[in-house]
Design a protein around this motif. Structure first.
Motif, mmCIF file in Angstrom:
data_model
loop_
_atom_site.group_PDB
_atom_site.id
_atom_site.type_symbol
_atom_site.label_atom_id
_atom_site.label_comp_id
_atom_site.label_asym_id
_atom_site.label_seq_id
_atom_site.Cartn_x
_atom_site.Cartn_y
_atom_site.Cartn_z
ATOM 1 N N ASN A 32 0.817 -1.206 0.000
ATOM 2 C CA ASN A 32 0.000 0.000 0.000
ATOM 3 C C ASN A 32 0.855 1.261 0.000
ATOM 4 O OD1 ASN A 32 -2.592 -1.246 0.020
ATOM 5 N ND2 ASN A 32 -2.304 -1.742 2.192
ATOM 6 N N ASP A 87 1.061 3.394 2.218
ATOM 7 C CA ASP A 87 1.689 3.617 3.524
ATOM 8 C C ASP A 87 2.906 2.729 3.758
ATOM 9 O OD1 ASP A 87 0.594 1.113 4.061
ATOM 10 O OD2 ASP A 87 -0.858 1.832 5.536
ATOM 11 N N GLY A 135 -1.205 -5.538 2.305
ATOM 12 C CA GLY A 135 -2.560 -6.015 2.534
ATOM 13 C C GLY A 135 -3.078 -6.662 1.273
ATOM 14 N N GLY A 138 -9.152 -7.784 3.107
ATOM 15 C CA GLY A 138 -9.255 -6.360 2.849
ATOM 16 C C GLY A 138 -7.979 -5.725 2.326
ATOM 17 N N GLU A 164 -6.503 -3.195 3.755
ATOM 18 C CA GLU A 164 -5.781 -2.517 4.835
ATOM 19 C C GLU A 164 -4.417 -3.168 5.107
ATOM 20 O OE1 GLU A 164 -10.117 -2.466 5.143
ATOM 21 O OE2 GLU A 164 -8.722 -4.133 5.419
ATOM 22 N N SER A 165 -3.454 -2.334 5.428
ATOM 23 C CA SER A 165 -2.136 -2.836 5.831
ATOM 24 C C SER A 165 -2.237 -3.480 7.208
ATOM 25 C CB SER A 165 -1.120 -1.687 5.884
ATOM 26 O OG SER A 165 -0.892 -1.152 4.596
ATOM 27 N N GLN A 166 -1.623 -4.653 7.324
ATOM 28 C CA GLN A 166 -1.584 -5.395 8.580
ATOM 29 C C GLN A 166 -0.162 -5.930 8.777
ATOM 30 O OE1 GLN A 166 -3.768 -5.767 10.974
ATOM 31 N NE2 GLN A 166 -5.566 -4.852 9.994
ATOM 32 N N SER A 194 -8.033 -2.053 12.458
ATOM 33 C CA SER A 194 -8.555 -1.780 11.114
ATOM 34 C C SER A 194 -9.036 -3.039 10.413
ATOM 35 C CB SER A 194 -7.485 -1.096 10.256
ATOM 36 O OG SER A 194 -6.315 -1.892 10.167
ATOM 37 N N THR A 223 -12.839 -3.639 9.362
ATOM 38 C CA THR A 223 -13.545 -2.983 8.262
ATOM 39 C C THR A 223 -13.733 -3.887 7.054
ATOM 40 O OG1 THR A 223 -11.507 -2.075 7.286
ATOM 41 C CG2 THR A 223 -12.607 -0.764 9.004
ATOM 42 N N SER A 224 -13.121 -5.067 7.041
ATOM 43 C CA SER A 224 -13.149 -5.920 5.856
ATOM 44 C C SER A 224 -13.407 -7.376 6.228
ATOM 45 C CB SER A 224 -11.814 -5.834 5.101
ATOM 46 O OG SER A 224 -11.591 -4.536 4.598
#
Length: 289
Positions: free
Chosen positions: A49, A51, A55, A64, A66-68, A113, A116-117
């Motif tokens: 991503n 950032d 993800g 999702g 989102e970065s994890q 986060s 959210t997914s």
């Protein structure tokens, strides 16, 4: 000593063509054919991503964008097999880890986060999660292995040492993360001391029966390539390498032994794991030349 036959290898390749993600198909080409890593790296960049985190279902159970933290570990294992830790993705990922590190110096198992997914039901977290050996220890291990310097690494290493010193009955995933860390951390005397203390506890998490059902962890899950730390003797490894060859499915792939919670992950994990199994057989000289 069994080796994977040419026909079985061809079946594995066909399985990957029918089931696997592009990244895993290209990983196989690099592993088996010596294909240059650039195409794998190009695809891997698509999972990173803005950032710097990863993800986008690089870890198939996290659907999702989102970065994890855990997908950073997945990305780093891919970079490790390509010997590509000089790629700029590494520094960008470490910069991101600095932004999500807990006050204790470790990154959490999963960030809030995730809510959210869609994701597998075991990806749950409190609102303010602490650092976790999974994946902090494995990420730090790979950075140490490749002699990467970054401001994230020293606090993460300190966190891992402190958490390991408190462990006496690790879970299988934590035991594997500890082993990764102790295999590669530079302080070898301290690593050997902790390994000696924890060896029996780590072995207690291993399934030594190659036919054991369910979500169990076999010796080759801990040692997918030869270790320097003396965890398993050669007889154990040979037995499980023979069994691994026999566990190839009629479709040519190796199936996950953990829950498949939505249909697509069976294919994505199947491709990922099949490449990993081929890598293990290659690392131990069990592919027919």
């Amino acid at each position: 000593m069994k080796t994977l036959t040419a026909d079985a290898l061809a079946a594995a390749r066909r399985y990957l063509l029918l089931n696997a993600r592009l990244i895993d198909r290209l990983r196989c080409e690099s592993l088996l054919d010596g294909a240059p890593p650039e195409r794998v790296l190009a695809v891997l960049r698509g999972y990173q991503n803005a950032d710097g985190g990863f993800g986008n279902a690089l870890e198939p159970d996290l659907r999702g964008p989102e970065s994890q933290p855990e997908p950073v570990e997945v990305a780093f294992w891919i970079l490790d097999e390509l010997d590509a830790f000089d790629d700029p993705m590494v520094t960008r990922a470490c910069d991101h880890l600095l932004t999500v590190t807990a006050p204790d110096g470790g990154v959490p198992f999963v960030l809030p986060s995730v809510r959210t997914s869609p994701r597998a039901p075991w990806w749950e977290t409190p609102d303010d999660p602490p650092g976790s050996l999974v994946p902090t220890a494995s990420i730090a291990a790979l950075l140490h292995k490749h002699k990467i310097e970054h401001p994230w690494l020293a606090p993460a290493t300190g966190f891992a040492w402190a958490a390991i010193e408190k462990e006496d009955k690790p879970t299988p995933y934590t035991a594997r993360a500890i082993l990764h860390f102790l295999e590669h951390v530079p302080d070898r005397d301290r690593a050997l001391g902790e390994f000696t203390r924890l060896r029996e506890a780590i072995l207690a998490t291993v399934a030594f029966d190659p036919d054991a059902p369910g979500e169990v962890h076999f010796p080759l899950d801990f040692a997918p390539e030869p270790l320097t730390l003396p965890l398993f003797d050669q007889e154990v490894l040979d037995r499980h390498l023979d069994a691994l060859i026999g566990q190839q499915g009629s479709d040519g792939g190796w199936a996950p032994n953990f829950p498949m919670w939505t249909p697509i992950v069976a294919h994505e994990w199947g491709g990922f794991i099949t490449v990993a199994r081929l890598g293990t057989l290659k690392a131990y000289g069990r592919l027919t030349s």
